[in-house]
Design a protein around this motif. Sequence first.
Motif, short mmCIF file in Angstrom:
data_model
loop_
_atom_site.label_atom_id
_atom_site.label_comp_id
_atom_site.label_asym_id
_atom_site.label_seq_id
_atom_site.Cartn_x
_atom_site.Cartn_y
_atom_site.Cartn_z
N MET A 173 -2.06 8.40 1.14
CA MET A 173 -0.76 8.23 0.64
C MET A 173 -0.40 6.70 1.02
SD MET A 173 2.10 9.38 -0.85
CE MET A 173 2.55 11.06 -0.59
N LEU A 174 0.02 5.81 0.21
CA LEU A 174 0.58 4.56 0.31
C LEU A 174 1.68 4.73 1.58
CD1 LEU A 174 -0.02 1.69 0.40
CD2 LEU A 174 1.69 1.73 -1.81
N THR A 175 1.69 4.04 2.58
CA THR A 175 2.82 3.91 3.79
C THR A 175 3.62 2.89 3.47
OG1 THR A 175 1.61 2.66 4.97
CG2 THR A 175 1.51 5.28 5.27
N ARG A 202 5.99 -0.08 4.80
CA ARG A 202 5.74 -0.95 5.62
C ARG A 202 6.98 -1.68 6.61
NH1 ARG A 202 4.05 -5.63 1.87
NH2 ARG A 202 4.93 -4.30 0.17
N GLU A 255 2.92 -5.72 8.94
CA GLU A 255 2.59 -6.89 8.54
C GLU A 255 3.66 -8.10 9.36
OE1 GLU A 255 2.27 -6.06 3.93
OE2 GLU A 255 3.01 -8.01 4.18
N ASP A 269 -5.25 -9.35 13.53
CA ASP A 269 -6.01 -8.48 12.46
C ASP A 269 -5.15 -7.85 11.38
OD1 ASP A 269 -5.39 -6.59 14.11
OD2 ASP A 269 -7.30 -6.13 14.95
N ILE A 270 -4.04 -8.20 11.17
CA ILE A 270 -3.21 -7.65 10.24
C ILE A 270 -2.60 -8.57 9.32
CG2 ILE A 270 -2.37 -5.41 11.66
CD1 ILE A 270 0.09 -6.99 11.88
N PRO A 271 -2.39 -8.19 8.23
CA PRO A 271 -1.85 -9.26 7.01
C PRO A 271 -0.41 -10.09 7.57
CG PRO A 271 -1.97 -7.10 5.85
CD PRO A 271 -2.02 -6.84 7.42
N ASP A 306 9.88 -0.73 -0.78
CA ASP A 306 8.50 -0.48 -0.19
C ASP A 306 8.14 -0.96 1.30
OD1 ASP A 306 7.15 0.46 -2.89
OD2 ASP A 306 8.45 -1.38 -3.53
N VAL A 363 4.57 6.79 6.87
CA VAL A 363 4.40 5.71 7.72
C VAL A 363 3.04 5.77 8.32
CG1 VAL A 363 6.77 4.92 8.05
CG2 VAL A 363 5.72 6.50 9.76
N ARG A 364 2.54 4.50 8.85
CA ARG A 364 1.28 4.46 9.39
C ARG A 364 1.36 4.58 11.12
NH1 ARG A 364 -2.05 -0.25 11.37
NH2 ARG A 364 -0.21 -1.25 11.29
N ILE A 365 0.97 5.64 11.40
CA ILE A 365 1.08 5.76 12.98
C ILE A 365 -0.25 5.91 13.51
CG2 ILE A 365 1.60 7.38 14.63
CD1 ILE A 365 4.20 8.01 13.00
N ARG A 418 -13.96 -12.75 15.98
CA ARG A 418 -13.30 -11.75 16.81
C ARG A 418 -14.46 -10.95 17.35
NH1 ARG A 418 -8.62 -12.29 13.49
NH2 ARG A 418 -9.22 -10.35 12.18
N HIS A 456 -1.03 -2.16 -5.73
CA HIS A 456 -1.15 -1.40 -4.71
C HIS A 456 -1.23 -2.13 -3.25
CE1 HIS A 456 -4.03 1.38 -2.02
NE2 HIS A 456 -2.92 2.07 -2.30
N TRP A 485 -0.86 -0.10 3.48
CA TRP A 485 -1.74 0.51 4.31
C TRP A 485 -1.86 1.86 3.79
CZ3 TRP A 485 -4.31 -1.33 8.73
CH2 TRP A 485 -3.77 -2.58 9.14
N ASN A 486 -3.00 2.34 3.22
CA ASN A 486 -3.34 3.64 2.71
C ASN A 486 -4.50 4.36 3.17
OD1 ASN A 486 -3.22 5.93 1.00
ND2 ASN A 486 -2.92 4.66 -0.76
N GLN A 487 -4.74 5.66 3.00
CA GLN A 487 -5.84 6.31 3.89
C GLN A 487 -7.26 6.50 3.21
OE1 GLN A 487 -2.95 9.53 4.39
NE2 GLN A 487 -3.68 9.71 6.40
N TYR A 537 -6.20 4.47 8.34
CA TYR A 537 -5.71 3.58 7.47
C TYR A 537 -6.30 2.24 7.15
CZ TYR A 537 -1.27 6.58 7.38
OH TYR A 537 -0.71 7.88 7.25
N SER A 550 -6.37 7.34 -2.70
CA SER A 550 -5.46 7.83 -3.57
C SER A 550 -4.12 7.00 -3.63
CB SER A 550 -4.98 9.37 -3.32
OG SER A 550 -6.24 10.11 -3.34
N GLU A 553 -11.17 -7.05 7.19
CA GLU A 553 -10.61 -8.18 8.22
C GLU A 553 -9.09 -8.23 8.26
OE1 GLU A 553 -11.08 -8.33 5.11
OE2 GLU A 553 -9.99 -9.96 3.96
N LYS A 554 -8.36 -7.24 7.63
CA LYS A 554 -7.16 -7.17 8.10
C LYS A 554 -6.41 -5.72 8.29
CE LYS A 554 -5.49 -11.44 7.36
NZ LYS A 554 -5.03 -12.26 7.99
N GLY A 596 -6.93 -4.11 11.17
CA GLY A 596 -6.67 -3.78 12.66
C GLY A 596 -8.03 -3.24 13.18
#
Lengths: 252, 193
Positions: A1-3, A5, A46, A74-76, A221, A250-252, B22, B113, B116-118, B135, B155, B177-178, B180
């Motif tokens: 599932m898209l979380t 942000r 982000e 290392d995150i956008p 979103d 959410v991303r945990i 890194r 899209h 963060w997705n799984q 994620y 998905s 690269e983004k 984490g």
Amino acid sequence: MLTKRIIPCLDIKDGRTVKGIRFENIRDAGDPVELAKWYAGQGADELVFLDITATNEERKTFAELVRDIARHIDIPFTVGGGISSVADVEVLLQAGADKVSINSAAIRHPQLVEDLAKRFGSQCVTVAIDTKHTDATGWKVYTRAGTVETEHATVDWSKRVVDLGAGEILLTSMNNDGTKAGFALDITGEVARAVTVPVVASGGAGNKQHFADVFLQAQADAALAASLFHFRELEIPDLKHFLKNQGVDVRI
Amino acid sequence: MNLVIVDYKAGNVQSVQFALERLGVQATLSADFETIQSADKVIFPGVGEASSAMAQLRSRNLDKLLPTLKQPFFGVCLGMQLLCQHSDEGDTDMLGIIPLPVKRFQTDLKVPHMGWNQLEQLQTPLFAGIAEGEYAYYVHSFYVPLSEYTIAQTSYPEPFSAALQFKNFYAAQFHPEKSGPAGSQILKNFLAL
């Protein structure tokens, strides 16, 4: 599932973060790189860096800072503030920014949005919209740091920039910004339903419930906040656990 | 290790190079045939629009070179789509290394899209140490359907190829690269192949 942000926003002046940030466990909270790393570790999805300086000379410093941020996190992240040309954007993307946010320049010169989308792809073009509601005008778009009212109705302008190629809308309600009384659910929801691209809600976050409301009621979103996170009135891990319990992905 | 990033002015080259830094690995940026051919491993980044990326590759004759490579190769995001046969984006003929199409999302959900997705159904050592449901960060409007070459799926709302493997060619639609620490681990896994 898209979380959904969660996005802390950092204002940058002369290469330093502003807004008296208090962090005891960071060596130098005025250092954007240190602070960005800390937020990434906290689970921020982000980051947004806004260059609030004005001169061209200072903008060169900002590009160097962007490179330094890209090197270490290392995150956008999105960068914005004073961007007015394809050349400005090229410098920032080459330095390692993932997205750029344009605001007043899109109003002055809507063609810029299309030019950027064609050149770099919609995925890196965020259009920031500052909006204010009055009973006389409804929700209107404001420009020049929110000082000048434009003729654009907010929903119409949102649709227009998406047609031009914007890949994301960052919507700030000036009525709500700084109030800590919650996001503007009505206009955020209207814009989120009107456009096909993701919408980031900004302005008014004061507690955890406000984030749940903007995600569940207004279909945002992503949600952005600054001082709430910087002053540690709200910690991202707590916020995310609360949201999860409320049924927000959410991303945990 | 002699690691080369294919240089064709793709948008996220810098981010990929920093991510490798890194991990303590210095990568060479190059479009030179001999340099790429002699690399132990090759990384092929990419963001942006398909037809202009293909034009950049053709102008450097890289469309001839890349399909001939035998060493472990890793296409990222648009770099994955470019390995496929054809893209709906700009009705573009791609490199044709992996016999799969690239399609536009047809959904009521937001496109791109973005976020963060799984990652699910993880296969191959590329995902060693990565938990099911981990994620990853995505930003894209086009996707590769599931196929026999799919080694991870995500998905939105239907499952699509999060990653592919075809012979020595590995590819990821997300941005390691983004993404984490998990993203770093995936890059590290590629370097260990």
